[in-house]
Design a protein around this motif. Structure first.
Motif, PDB file in Angstrom:
ATOM      1  N   ALA A 249       0.828  -1.199   0.000  1.00  0.00           N
ATOM      2  CA  ALA A 249       0.000   0.000   0.000  1.00  0.00           C
ATOM      3  C   ALA A 249       0.866   1.255   0.000  1.00  0.00           C
ATOM      4  CB  ALA A 249      -0.940  -0.008   1.204  1.00  0.00           C
ATOM      5  N   THR A 250       1.923   1.258   0.819  1.00  0.00           N
ATOM      6  CA  THR A 250       2.820   2.409   0.886  1.00  0.00           C
ATOM      7  C   THR A 250       3.484   2.670  -0.456  1.00  0.00           C
ATOM      8  OG1 THR A 250       3.262   1.955   3.218  1.00  0.00           O
ATOM      9  CG2 THR A 250       4.831   3.363   2.062  1.00  0.00           C
ATOM     10  N   LEU A 251       3.941   1.612  -1.118  1.00  0.00           N
ATOM     11  CA  LEU A 251       4.591   1.743  -2.420  1.00  0.00           C
ATOM     12  C   LEU A 251       3.687   2.477  -3.407  1.00  0.00           C
ATOM     13  CD1 LEU A 251       6.966   0.856  -4.358  1.00  0.00           C
ATOM     14  CD2 LEU A 251       5.531  -1.122  -4.905  1.00  0.00           C
ATOM     15  N   PHE A 252       2.425   2.068  -3.478  1.00  0.00           N
ATOM     16  CA  PHE A 252       1.533   2.641  -4.491  1.00  0.00           C
ATOM     17  C   PHE A 252       0.963   3.991  -4.058  1.00  0.00           C
ATOM     18  CE2 PHE A 252       1.854  -1.701  -5.957  1.00  0.00           C
ATOM     19  CZ  PHE A 252       1.948  -1.513  -7.323  1.00  0.00           C
TER      20      PHE A 252
ATOM     21  N   GLY B  54     -11.201   3.947   2.237  1.00  0.00           N
ATOM     22  CA  GLY B  54     -11.955   5.118   1.793  1.00  0.00           C
ATOM     23  C   GLY B  54     -11.078   6.126   1.077  1.00  0.00           C
ATOM     24  N   GLY B  55      -9.868   6.338   1.596  1.00  0.00           N
ATOM     25  CA  GLY B  55      -8.935   7.255   0.930  1.00  0.00           C
ATOM     26  C   GLY B  55      -8.559   6.777  -0.455  1.00  0.00           C
ATOM     27  N   GLY B  56      -8.358   5.465  -0.598  1.00  0.00           N
ATOM     28  CA  GLY B  56      -8.046   4.918  -1.915  1.00  0.00           C
ATOM     29  C   GLY B  56      -9.166   5.149  -2.910  1.00  0.00           C
ATOM     30  N   ALA B  57     -10.413   4.972  -2.458  1.00  0.00           N
ATOM     31  CA  ALA B  57     -11.556   5.216  -3.340  1.00  0.00           C
ATOM     32  C   ALA B  57     -11.620   6.682  -3.764  1.00  0.00           C
ATOM     33  CB  ALA B  57     -12.853   4.811  -2.630  1.00  0.00           C
ATOM     34  N   ILE B  58     -11.327   7.583  -2.823  1.00  0.00           N
ATOM     35  CA  ILE B  58     -11.299   9.012  -3.155  1.00  0.00           C
ATOM     36  C   ILE B  58     -10.214   9.301  -4.192  1.00  0.00           C
ATOM     37  CG2 ILE B  58     -10.765  11.300  -2.218  1.00  0.00           C
ATOM     38  CD1 ILE B  58     -12.097  10.373   0.398  1.00  0.00           C
ATOM     39  N   GLY B  59      -9.040   8.678  -4.018  1.00  0.00           N
ATOM     40  CA  GLY B  59      -7.955   8.885  -4.973  1.00  0.00           C
ATOM     41  C   GLY B  59      -8.316   8.410  -6.369  1.00  0.00           C
ATOM     42  N   ILE B  60      -9.010   7.277  -6.465  1.00  0.00           N
ATOM     43  CA  ILE B  60      -9.445   6.770  -7.773  1.00  0.00           C
ATOM     44  C   ILE B  60     -10.341   7.797  -8.462  1.00  0.00           C
ATOM     45  CG2 ILE B  60     -10.818   4.995  -8.936  1.00  0.00           C
ATOM     46  CD1 ILE B  60      -9.873   3.042  -6.747  1.00  0.00           C
ATOM     47  N   VAL B  61     -11.280   8.343  -7.712  1.00  0.00           N
ATOM     48  CA  VAL B  61     -12.184   9.359  -8.276  1.00  0.00           C
ATOM     49  C   VAL B  61     -11.395  10.567  -8.770  1.00  0.00           C
ATOM     50  CG1 VAL B  61     -14.041  10.981  -7.721  1.00  0.00           C
ATOM     51  CG2 VAL B  61     -14.154   8.621  -6.893  1.00  0.00           C
ATOM     52  N   GLY B  62     -10.441  11.033  -7.959  1.00  0.00           N
ATOM     53  CA  GLY B  62      -9.656  12.208  -8.334  1.00  0.00           C
ATOM     54  C   GLY B  62      -8.851  12.003  -9.600  1.00  0.00           C
TER      55      GLY B  62
ATOM     56  N   VAL C 271      -2.757   5.716 -14.571  1.00  0.00           N
ATOM     57  CA  VAL C 271      -1.813   4.940 -13.753  1.00  0.00           C
ATOM     58  C   VAL C 271      -1.955   5.339 -12.287  1.00  0.00           C
ATOM     59  CG1 VAL C 271       0.643   4.634 -13.227  1.00  0.00           C
ATOM     60  CG2 VAL C 271      -0.157   4.488 -15.589  1.00  0.00           C
ATOM     61  N   GLY C 272      -2.159   6.637 -12.031  1.00  0.00           N
ATOM     62  CA  GLY C 272      -2.399   7.083 -10.664  1.00  0.00           C
ATOM     63  C   GLY C 272      -3.644   6.439 -10.080  1.00  0.00           C
ATOM     64  N   ALA C 273      -4.719   6.344 -10.895  1.00  0.00           N
ATOM     65  CA  ALA C 273      -5.939   5.682 -10.435  1.00  0.00           C
ATOM     66  C   ALA C 273      -5.678   4.207 -10.139  1.00  0.00           C
ATOM     67  CB  ALA C 273      -7.040   5.824 -11.487  1.00  0.00           C
ATOM     68  N   LEU C 274      -4.872   3.562 -10.991  1.00  0.00           N
ATOM     69  CA  LEU C 274      -4.520   2.160 -10.759  1.00  0.00           C
ATOM     70  C   LEU C 274      -3.728   2.011  -9.467  1.00  0.00           C
ATOM     71  CD1 LEU C 274      -4.402  -0.779 -11.734  1.00  0.00           C
ATOM     72  CD2 LEU C 274      -2.340  -0.171 -13.038  1.00  0.00           C
ATOM     73  N   ALA C 275      -2.809   2.944  -9.195  1.00  0.00           N
ATOM     74  CA  ALA C 275      -2.034   2.899  -7.949  1.00  0.00           C
ATOM     75  C   ALA C 275      -2.959   3.009  -6.742  1.00  0.00           C
ATOM     76  CB  ALA C 275      -1.006   4.030  -7.935  1.00  0.00           C
ATOM     77  N   CYS C 276      -3.952   3.890  -6.821  1.00  0.00           N
ATOM     78  CA  CYS C 276      -4.923   4.013  -5.731  1.00  0.00           C
ATOM     79  C   CYS C 276      -5.713   2.711  -5.552  1.00  0.00           C
ATOM     80  CB  CYS C 276      -5.881   5.167  -6.000  1.00  0.00           C
ATOM     81  SG  CYS C 276      -5.117   6.800  -5.983  1.00  0.00           S
TER      82      CYS C 276
END
Length: 500
Positions: free
Chosen positions: A275-278, A346-354, A447-452
């Motif tokens: 998780a930290t890596l991505f 929840g933070g990961g889901a927010i990052g995907i949206v962003g 790619v950022g969305a994939l990382a999230c």
């Protein structure tokens, strides 16, 4: 005397948390301030951009070599003296970088500044030692969120200081001021404690790990200039993997390794590292791609805003950084109420949206600012959650080294994002120009969305033991002045240490 010690433990000094937050802010500023001015440094020193790029590479190499060793020294010899010693060395490096006109001396200064990466894990370990249980979760969340938001502020400050091609030395003079203030805050805000650690540093393990990480980082950071399929890049990559394998075998055969292999293979710890890596990848994709995108001239590329460095920093990056600070402040309450794993999910889901919004809608200024701000919320929530997940899996004696390993993983993530993004931007350009195609940025945001998404899936793989959940609940609800809560916390930590 026992009464006084107990009072100190329950009521840490008022400067402790603000001082450590400033230390972490200083680290974040040191990490990102140089990124936008590599070309300026090369021009003003009369060297190639490739040579100037070592200003970043030298800093990263020093970080990955020194961080685990410094973390172990802090566990053995006390966090406060090691923290002050690291800050003094970083101050010397900042002064050297601020006064020199020589690239080799500038690189030496950046090597000393690279020691600053160890400040974050030591600060987390200090909070675990000094904060009462009822305040620990929120304090760690604020401190960790500061790291994510501080990177954005570093880019903003660089834009302000180097507008219109101003002397890059201004950036390093500002770091001198930051580090000097951090030393003062640590000196007066962090209490002195008697040394409690026992044992020694596994120097052979440190040498093997340093050699492996240096070779792997050289392949990662220099692959674009050397050629990804070139002999030097391949040799560094293969050699790094071979040395890393030797290190792994060695660490499994000694009684007191620098980094216990279980820290890397234990399921929850492994998932936390992934998780930290991505999260690191997502953070740097946001910083770099947004900065480069808004500076692209629309009349040439058909996209972008033609912003200068100052406008890119203040108009486009500063709002997101401010939103990140707010998210970091609120994250402690969210973690106490819902737990670190749900907050990370929840933070990961927010990052995907962003990131998806960034990929699809980036034609106007407000769309870019909104998307970047949403991603900054993800970064702050993720950075706040991960240390709390890590704390639940290691004993206090291993906190420094465990957080140091986690910091290296984050550094690897940011380096991967930087290397891949810059290669893509330089490779896929509009015909007869050096301007990247718009599709490159769209791909970067995806790619950022994939990382999230991967960070979110990793969070689902983390199962906080029942003993840990009850321990954290007791610590939060009963209060820091309850000996019963402290006893339960200690018992929970022992269970986790044995489980690992």
């Amino acid at each position: 005397m026992p009464t006084q010690a107990r009072t100190d433990e329950i009521h840490p000094g008022r400067l402790l948390l603000p001082g450590l937050c400033f230390v972490v802010m200083t680290l974040a500023v040191l990490q990102t301030m140089v990124v936008p001015i590599i070309g300026t440094i090369g021009t003003q020193l009369g060297v190639s951009t490739t040579a100037a790029g070592w200003v970043l590479t030298a800093n990263l190499l020093a970080a990955v070599v020194a961080t685990p060793v410094i973390g172990r020294l802090a566990d053995l010899h006390g966090k406060r003296p090691v923290l002050i010693a690291v800050l003094v060395l970083v101050l010397l490096g900042s002064l050297l970088a601020a006064v020199t006109e020589s690239l080799p001396l500038l690189l030496a200064g950046r090597v000393l500044q690279g020691l600053s990466y160890a400040l974050f894990p030591i600060s987390l370990a200090l909070l675990r030692d000094e904060m009462p249980p009822r305040r620990l979760v929120g304090s760690m969340a604020i401190l960790s969120g500061t790291l994510g938001a501080g990177g954005g502020f570093g880019l903003v400050l660089t834009g302000v200081l180097t507008a219109d091609g101003a002397d890059y030395h201004r950036v390093f003079w500002l770091t001198v001021a930051f580090v000097a203030a951090a030393i003062a805050l640590v000196w007066f805000g962090v209490p002195a404690r008697a040394r409690t650690g026992t044992g020694s540093v596994d120097w052979w393990g440190a040498i093997l790990l340093a050699g492996a990480l240096v070779l792997l980082f050289l392949a990662l950071t220099q692959g674009r200039s050397w050629g990804w399929g070139s002999i030097p890049t391949v040799l560094c990559a293969v050699g790094g993997i071979a040395v890393l394998a030797c290190w792994w075998i060695f660490e499994n055969r000694i009684a007191a390794p620098l980094v216990a292999p279980r820290m890397l293979t234990h399921g929850p710890l492994l998932a936390t590292s992934v998780a930290t890596l991505f999260v690191g990848i997502g953070m740097f994709v946001n910083f770099l791609a947004c900065s480069y995108f808004v500076q692209t001239p629309r009349e040439v590329a058909g996209y972008g805003f033609g912003a200068d460095v100052l406008s890119a920093s203040v108009v486009y990056l500063l709002p997101g950084a401010a939103v990140g600070v707010v998210a970091a402040t609120l994250s402690g309450g969210l973690i106490r109420r819902f737990g670190p794993r749900p907050v990370l999910i929840g933070g990961g889901a927010i990052g995907i949206v962003g990131f998806i919004q960034f990929a699809l809608f980036h034609d106007t200024t407000w769309q870019v600012i909104l998307a970047s701000s949403i991603v900054n919320v993800f970064v702050s929530l993720a950075f706040a959650s991960i240390p709390n997940l890590l704390m639940a899996e290691v004993s206090p004696a291993d906190t420094g080294v465990a957080n140091s390993v986690n910091s290296i993983v984050r550094t690897v993530g940011t380096s991967i994002a930087s290397a891949v993004l810059t290669t893509m931007l330089a490779t896929y350009t509009i015909a007869s120009t050096s301007v990247p195609r718009e599709i490159v940025y769209t791909a970067a945001f995806l790619v950022g969305a994939l990382a999230c998404a991967i960070a979110t899936l990793s969070a689902f793989a983390i199962r906080v033991p029942r003993a840990t959940r009850s321990t954290l609940t007791a610590a939060s609800t009963v209060g820091g002045d309850s000996e019963q809560a402290k006893a339960r916390a200690s018992a929970g930590e022992r269970i986790l240490a044995e489980d690992c």
